[in-house]
Motif scaffolding. Structure first.
Motif, PDB file in Angstrom:
ATOM      1  N   ILE A 107       0.960  -1.143  -0.010  1.00  0.00           N
ATOM      2  CA  ILE A 107      -0.050   0.056  -0.132  1.00  0.00           C
ATOM      3  C   ILE A 107       0.808   1.114  -0.188  1.00  0.00           C
ATOM      4  N   GLY A 108       2.269   1.090  -0.224  1.00  0.00           N
ATOM      5  CA  GLY A 108       3.135   2.278  -0.401  1.00  0.00           C
ATOM      6  C   GLY A 108       2.666   3.290  -1.404  1.00  0.00           C
ATOM      7  N   PRO A 109       2.279   2.999  -2.741  1.00  0.00           N
ATOM      8  CA  PRO A 109       1.655   3.684  -3.751  1.00  0.00           C
ATOM      9  C   PRO A 109       0.527   4.478  -3.093  1.00  0.00           C
ATOM     10  N   ALA A 110      -0.562   3.734  -2.545  1.00  0.00           N
ATOM     11  CA  ALA A 110      -1.689   4.405  -1.827  1.00  0.00           C
ATOM     12  C   ALA A 110      -1.262   5.503  -1.003  1.00  0.00           C
ATOM     13  N   GLN A 111      -0.420   5.119  -0.014  1.00  0.00           N
ATOM     14  CA  GLN A 111       0.088   6.168   0.961  1.00  0.00           C
ATOM     15  C   GLN A 111       0.439   7.530   0.180  1.00  0.00           C
ATOM     16  N   SER A 112       1.299   7.166  -0.679  1.00  0.00           N
ATOM     17  CA  SER A 112       1.798   8.581  -1.564  1.00  0.00           C
ATOM     18  C   SER A 112       0.777   9.234  -2.277  1.00  0.00           C
ATOM     19  N   ILE A 113      -0.283   8.449  -2.617  1.00  0.00           N
ATOM     20  CA  ILE A 113      -1.361   9.242  -3.296  1.00  0.00           C
ATOM     21  C   ILE A 113      -2.115  10.110  -2.321  1.00  0.00           C
ATOM     22  N   LEU A 114      -2.334   9.263  -1.143  1.00  0.00           N
ATOM     23  CA  LEU A 114      -3.041   9.927  -0.104  1.00  0.00           C
ATOM     24  C   LEU A 114      -2.308  11.259   0.397  1.00  0.00           C
ATOM     25  N   ALA A 115      -1.055  11.467   0.430  1.00  0.00           N
ATOM     26  CA  ALA A 115      -0.355  12.636   0.883  1.00  0.00           C
ATOM     27  C   ALA A 115      -0.678  13.541  -0.310  1.00  0.00           C
ATOM     28  N   GLN A 116      -0.709  13.368  -1.408  1.00  0.00           N
ATOM     29  CA  GLN A 116      -1.026  14.149  -2.509  1.00  0.00           C
ATOM     30  C   GLN A 116      -2.332  14.727  -2.735  1.00  0.00           C
TER      31      GLN A 116
ATOM     32  N   ARG B 134      -9.401   8.871  -7.758  1.00  0.00           N
ATOM     33  CA  ARG B 134      -9.585   7.771  -8.677  1.00  0.00           C
ATOM     34  C   ARG B 134      -8.093   6.928  -8.525  1.00  0.00           C
ATOM     35  N   ASP B 135      -6.933   7.573  -8.703  1.00  0.00           N
ATOM     36  CA  ASP B 135      -5.628   7.025  -8.607  1.00  0.00           C
ATOM     37  C   ASP B 135      -5.443   6.120  -7.179  1.00  0.00           C
ATOM     38  N   PHE B 136      -6.098   6.527  -6.140  1.00  0.00           N
ATOM     39  CA  PHE B 136      -5.940   6.092  -4.924  1.00  0.00           C
ATOM     40  C   PHE B 136      -6.623   4.772  -5.173  1.00  0.00           C
ATOM     41  N   HIS B 137      -7.729   4.523  -5.583  1.00  0.00           N
ATOM     42  CA  HIS B 137      -8.499   3.215  -5.596  1.00  0.00           C
ATOM     43  C   HIS B 137      -7.973   2.527  -6.676  1.00  0.00           C
ATOM     44  N   LEU B 138      -7.567   3.007  -7.705  1.00  0.00           N
ATOM     45  CA  LEU B 138      -6.836   2.154  -8.919  1.00  0.00           C
ATOM     46  C   LEU B 138      -5.241   1.488  -8.132  1.00  0.00           C
ATOM     47  N   SER B 139      -5.046   2.067  -7.311  1.00  0.00           N
ATOM     48  CA  SER B 139      -3.658   1.605  -6.718  1.00  0.00           C
ATOM     49  C   SER B 139      -3.884   0.502  -5.697  1.00  0.00           C
TER      50      SER B 139
ATOM     51  N   TYR C  83     -10.214  -2.794 -12.717  1.00  0.00           N
ATOM     52  CA  TYR C  83     -10.575  -1.363 -12.442  1.00  0.00           C
ATOM     53  C   TYR C  83     -11.316  -0.625 -13.584  1.00  0.00           C
ATOM     54  N   ALA C  84     -10.773  -1.137 -14.998  1.00  0.00           N
ATOM     55  CA  ALA C  84     -11.189  -0.576 -16.167  1.00  0.00           C
ATOM     56  C   ALA C  84     -12.814  -1.172 -16.229  1.00  0.00           C
ATOM     57  N   VAL C  85     -13.176  -2.448 -15.809  1.00  0.00           N
ATOM     58  CA  VAL C  85     -14.478  -3.028 -15.825  1.00  0.00           C
ATOM     59  C   VAL C  85     -15.549  -1.919 -15.067  1.00  0.00           C
ATOM     60  N   VAL C  86     -15.001  -1.613 -13.889  1.00  0.00           N
ATOM     61  CA  VAL C  86     -15.845  -0.633 -13.006  1.00  0.00           C
ATOM     62  C   VAL C  86     -16.021   0.628 -13.710  1.00  0.00           C
TER      63      VAL C  86
ATOM     64  N   LEU D  39     -18.844  16.588  -4.460  1.00  0.00           N
ATOM     65  CA  LEU D  39     -17.552  16.747  -4.019  1.00  0.00           C
ATOM     66  C   LEU D  39     -17.436  18.309  -3.415  1.00  0.00           C
ATOM     67  N   PRO D  40     -17.953  19.226  -3.867  1.00  0.00           N
ATOM     68  CA  PRO D  40     -17.935  20.461  -3.251  1.00  0.00           C
ATOM     69  C   PRO D  40     -18.555  20.765  -1.757  1.00  0.00           C
ATOM     70  N   ASP D  41     -19.593  19.800  -1.490  1.00  0.00           N
ATOM     71  CA  ASP D  41     -20.167  20.110  -0.241  1.00  0.00           C
ATOM     72  C   ASP D  41     -19.353  20.218   0.922  1.00  0.00           C
ATOM     73  N   PRO D  42     -19.723  20.921   1.727  1.00  0.00           N
ATOM     74  CA  PRO D  42     -18.865  21.049   3.056  1.00  0.00           C
ATOM     75  C   PRO D  42     -18.559  19.700   3.935  1.00  0.00           C
ATOM     76  N   GLY D  43     -17.513  19.807   4.121  1.00  0.00           N
ATOM     77  CA  GLY D  43     -17.113  18.232   4.720  1.00  0.00           C
ATOM     78  C   GLY D  43     -16.735  17.075   4.068  1.00  0.00           C
ATOM     79  N   LYS D  44     -17.013  17.225   2.852  1.00  0.00           N
ATOM     80  CA  LYS D  44     -16.623  15.838   1.604  1.00  0.00           C
ATOM     81  C   LYS D  44     -15.470  15.704   1.686  1.00  0.00           C
ATOM     82  N   LEU D  45     -14.461  16.524   1.352  1.00  0.00           N
ATOM     83  CA  LEU D  45     -13.135  16.175   1.125  1.00  0.00           C
ATOM     84  C   LEU D  45     -12.385  15.598   2.479  1.00  0.00           C
ATOM     85  N   THR D  46     -12.716  16.289   3.449  1.00  0.00           N
ATOM     86  CA  THR D  46     -12.230  15.819   4.773  1.00  0.00           C
ATOM     87  C   THR D  46     -12.715  14.551   5.056  1.00  0.00           C
ATOM     88  N   SER D  47     -13.818  14.118   4.768  1.00  0.00           N
ATOM     89  CA  SER D  47     -14.628  12.680   5.032  1.00  0.00           C
ATOM     90  C   SER D  47     -13.849  11.612   3.998  1.00  0.00           C
ATOM     91  N   ILE D  48     -13.670  12.101   2.881  1.00  0.00           N
ATOM     92  CA  ILE D  48     -12.932  11.376   1.980  1.00  0.00           C
ATOM     93  C   ILE D  48     -11.269  10.968   2.493  1.00  0.00           C
TER      94      ILE D  48
END
Length: 239
Positions: free
Chosen positions: A124-133, A151-156, A167-170, A185-194
């Protein structure tokens, strides 16, 4: 001189936006990708009329790749064609979104279960890097980058579990639910929740806690659909 990819937009001398010409190669595939992204980003809105001739002129191609691209988008449920009448961007289909959510949840529950039982946190190293981004994108309030990194996080995770092609099927079925996410996505608190859910998913995988991983994945993937009534009320013309 070699022409460029259709995805970016640039301004002409009058200040209007134009799409750059497509590269040599599969014009229909490139065109499909560009039009799909414009639909997902709601640049082409649900119910909006689509003209083959205008698209051909905009991208500098013949109508043949336009027809092929629109046929593929129709197969994905993103374009509605009314013979001898009109072609338009489809309205958001909640039932289709629910079906896609069922498919994605089923896959990601198994993927994260496998990762949590792997005993290899390096996966999960790549996912951790994407999370920081993603965190940086949230700080900058860059919603486009945040959505791309989501999208990149889930693909990783698919990649880490050795099932990247699924992932391409989904994604091929995700047009309706992706538009719902775009509206949510723009709703208050959505980014923090993700970000919170992504962090907890990785923490649970790293700890080898399969049950906690399952709980957080279920919470995470139900977020947008739990807000469907509110989203539909605010954007009635999109449904």
């Amino acid at each position: 001189m070699e022409s460029q990819s259709p995805t970016p937009r640039q301004a002409d001398k009058t200040g209007s936006k134009i799409h750059q010409k497509i590269k040599r190669g599969s014009a229909s595939a490139q065109l499909h990708g560009s039009l799909r992204e414009r639909i997902i980003q709601l640049e082409l809105e649900p119910g909006q009329n689509v003209s083959r001739g205008e698209i051909a002129s905009e991208y500098g191609v013949s109508q043949t790749p336009v027809r092929d691209a629109l046929l593929k988008l129709e197969e994905e449920g993103l374009i509605d064609t009314f013979p001898q009448s009109k072609t338009e961007v489809s309205k958001i289909n909640v039932e289709h979104a629910l079906e896609t959510q069922f498919l994605r949840l089923s896959l990601e529950l198994e993927i994260t279960r496998r990762l949590s039982q792997s005993g290899d946190p390096a996966l999960i190293g790549p996912a951790q890097s994407i999370l920081a981004q993603q965190s940086a994108a949230m700080t900058a309030n860059d919603l486009s980058a945040f959505a791309r990194l989501d999208r990149d996080f889930h693909l990783s995770l698919f990649d880490a579990a050795g099932v990247r092609d699924l992932y391409a099927v989904v994604q091929a079925r995700s047009g309706h639910i992706d538009r719902l996410r775009k509206l949510n996505l723009p709703d208050p608190g959505k980014l923090t929740s993700i970000l919170d859910c992504h962090t907890r998913i990785l923490d649970a995988i790293r700890a080898g806690n399969a049950k906690e991983t399952e709980n957080v994945v279920r919470e995470h993937l139900s977020g947008t659909l739990a807000k469907i009534n509110d989203i539909r009320e605010r954007h009635r013309n999109f449904f």
